[in-house]
Design a protein around this motif. Structure first.
Motif, PDB file in Angstrom:
ATOM      1  N   ASN A 107       0.834  -1.212   0.000  1.00  0.00           N
ATOM      2  CA  ASN A 107       0.000   0.000   0.000  1.00  0.00           C
ATOM      3  C   ASN A 107       0.868   1.261   0.000  1.00  0.00           C
ATOM      4  OD1 ASN A 107      -2.327   1.807   0.732  1.00  0.00           O
ATOM      5  ND2 ASN A 107      -1.151   1.945   2.640  1.00  0.00           N
ATOM      6  N   THR A 108       0.464   2.258  -0.770  1.00  0.00           N
ATOM      7  CA  THR A 108       1.234   3.507  -0.851  1.00  0.00           C
ATOM      8  C   THR A 108       0.485   4.709  -0.284  1.00  0.00           C
ATOM      9  OG1 THR A 108       0.435   3.894  -3.105  1.00  0.00           O
ATOM     10  CG2 THR A 108       2.550   2.752  -2.878  1.00  0.00           C
ATOM     11  N   ASP A 109      -0.725   4.516   0.229  1.00  0.00           N
ATOM     12  CA  ASP A 109      -1.522   5.624   0.765  1.00  0.00           C
ATOM     13  C   ASP A 109      -1.665   5.474   2.276  1.00  0.00           C
ATOM     14  OD1 ASP A 109      -2.120   6.755  -1.837  1.00  0.00           O
ATOM     15  OD2 ASP A 109      -3.432   5.028  -2.131  1.00  0.00           O
ATOM     16  N   LEU A 110      -1.092   6.410   3.011  1.00  0.00           N
ATOM     17  CA  LEU A 110      -1.045   6.305   4.465  1.00  0.00           C
ATOM     18  C   LEU A 110      -1.627   7.560   5.117  1.00  0.00           C
ATOM     19  CD1 LEU A 110       0.270   3.914   6.091  1.00  0.00           C
ATOM     20  CD2 LEU A 110       2.112   5.495   6.645  1.00  0.00           C
ATOM     21  N   TYR A 111      -2.423   7.347   6.173  1.00  0.00           N
ATOM     22  CA  TYR A 111      -2.925   8.446   6.993  1.00  0.00           C
ATOM     23  C   TYR A 111      -2.251   8.352   8.361  1.00  0.00           C
ATOM     24  CZ  TYR A 111      -6.491   9.946   3.687  1.00  0.00           C
ATOM     25  OH  TYR A 111      -7.129  10.463   2.581  1.00  0.00           O
ATOM     26  N   ALA A 128       9.618   1.571  -1.485  1.00  0.00           N
ATOM     27  CA  ALA A 128       9.756   1.544  -0.023  1.00  0.00           C
ATOM     28  C   ALA A 128       8.827   0.521   0.630  1.00  0.00           C
ATOM     29  CB  ALA A 128       9.491   2.926   0.549  1.00  0.00           C
ATOM     30  N   VAL A 129       7.731   0.164  -0.048  1.00  0.00           N
ATOM     31  CA  VAL A 129       6.753  -0.747   0.558  1.00  0.00           C
ATOM     32  C   VAL A 129       6.726  -2.110  -0.138  1.00  0.00           C
ATOM     33  CG1 VAL A 129       5.310   1.149   1.361  1.00  0.00           C
ATOM     34  CG2 VAL A 129       4.859   0.146  -0.883  1.00  0.00           C
ATOM     35  N   LYS A 130       7.706  -2.388  -0.946  1.00  0.00           N
ATOM     36  CA  LYS A 130       7.743  -3.663  -1.665  1.00  0.00           C
ATOM     37  C   LYS A 130       7.757  -4.834  -0.685  1.00  0.00           C
ATOM     38  CE  LYS A 130      10.165  -6.186  -5.333  1.00  0.00           C
ATOM     39  NZ  LYS A 130       8.896  -6.396  -6.071  1.00  0.00           N
ATOM     40  N   GLY A 131       6.795  -5.733  -0.852  1.00  0.00           N
ATOM     41  CA  GLY A 131       6.709  -6.912   0.012  1.00  0.00           C
ATOM     42  C   GLY A 131       6.108  -6.639   1.380  1.00  0.00           C
ATOM     43  N   GLN A 132       5.731  -5.392   1.650  1.00  0.00           N
ATOM     44  CA  GLN A 132       5.218  -5.032   2.969  1.00  0.00           C
ATOM     45  C   GLN A 132       3.689  -5.058   3.021  1.00  0.00           C
ATOM     46  OE1 GLN A 132       6.801  -1.248   4.260  1.00  0.00           O
ATOM     47  NE2 GLN A 132       8.873  -2.063   4.532  1.00  0.00           N
ATOM     48  N   TRP A 133       3.184  -5.106   4.261  1.00  0.00           N
ATOM     49  CA  TRP A 133       1.747  -5.010   4.523  1.00  0.00           C
ATOM     50  C   TRP A 133       1.495  -3.810   5.424  1.00  0.00           C
ATOM     51  CZ3 TRP A 133      -2.165  -8.245   2.684  1.00  0.00           C
ATOM     52  CH2 TRP A 133      -1.730  -9.395   1.999  1.00  0.00           C
TER      53      TRP A 133
END
Length: 300
Positions: A107-111, A128-133
């Motif tokens: 996910n690339t949209d963060l609040y 930066a978020v590759k493979g992340q949850w």
């Protein structure tokens, strides 16, 4: 010119890499979804260190040891999004809609919580978020609480996800403390043989208008979720069948606000009432237009 053997080696390496990535993702999904079901929960919190300006008048939070029966309902299950609703069972006749957690892959949209009732929108880099949850945690009225992105870890027999994120005061302190306004949460979700644990090492911060933080105190949290037969949570399952349409309408409204990709500022109360209080009073067959109207009143 690239030789045939070199080309085949590169192709095999790429295929193996993709295969490993997919296997890892499936392992992540299995861990996340294992948090669903019926659980006996023990909530434990204690203030560990304090750094007040006036140590003579400072009163630390009381140590908390509470227990509950909780049903974690799977709402959405897609390759890149898993949604789970927690329902607190007080009795067969009293079910309380508790917190919700959404898990989004890469996910690339963060609040990010700022302070008060404000969240700052951040666009993250795909690399930066590759493979992340991302775990997005929501309040009982489905308004935002806190969220952060990190990699699930599966090594040496351990199975966990760890992240640090700013959050509002926890409900257990909202009516008791006004000497800090941000809780910096260090969250660890670990899957165990008997269920899962939610471990926290938190900072209680005083954040000023310029964004400068002063550390007031620290606390330790350790919530233990022990799996029990699903039939023990049958009352919550029935309650959700009767109420899920109402809360889907609420989630859908919030999603339209999140999709604006703008900072979000909310009123704490409207006409002296909190949002959760107004929504909890609604009947299951309340029209979406009505829930939309209520939420709109709280959006600045």
């Amino acid at each position: 010119m690239i030789s045939k053997s070199l080309f085949l080696s590169a192709a095999m390496a790429l295929t193996c890499g993709l295969g490993f990535s997919q296997d890892k993702k499936q392992q992540d999904i299995k861990s996340i979804k294992s948090m669903c079901g019926c659980y006996e929960v023990k909530f434990n919190f204690t203030e560990t260190f304090s750094y007040p300006k006036d140590s003579l008048t400072y009163k630390p939070s009381e140590t908390k040891h509470e227990s509950a029966l909780e049903w974690v309902q799977l709402l959405e299950d897609t390759p890149n999004k898993i949604v789970m609703q927690h329902l607190l069972i007080v009795s067969d006749d009293m079910i309380i809609k508790h917190w919700r957690q959404d898990w989004l892959y890469e996910n690339t949209d963060l609040y990010s919580f700022d302070k008060g009732n404000s969240w700052k929108y951040k666009k993250l880099d795909k690399k930066a978020v590759k493979g992340q949850w991302t775990q997005k945690v929501y309040q009982v009225d489905d308004s935002p609480r806190y969220e952060g992105t990190a990699t699930w870890v599966h090594v040496d027999g351990k199975d966990y996800w760890a992240n640090t994120a700013d959050a509002p005061l926890p409900r257990r302190e909202q009516t008791k403390r006004n000497d800090y306004n941000v809780l910096k949460r260090r969250n660890i979700h670990e899957i165990t043989a008997t269920g899962w644990n939610h471990e926290q090492d938190n900072d209680k911060l005083v954040r000023d208008g310029a964004g400068k933080d002063v550390l007031l105190a620290q606390e330790k949290g350790f919530d233990v979720y022990t799996k029990v037969p699903d039939i023990k949570c049958q009352a919550a399952q029935k309650w959700w069948v009767a109420n899920n349409v109402l809360w889907k309408n609420v989630r859908d409204k919030w999603q339209t606000l999140f999709d604006r990709h703008q900072d979000l500022n909310l009123e704490a109360k409207v006409e002296k009432k909190a949002l959760y209080s107004l929504l909890f009073d609604l009947k299951p067959d309340t029209a979406k237009a009505e829930t939309d109207k209520i939420i709109d009143k709280f959006v600045k």
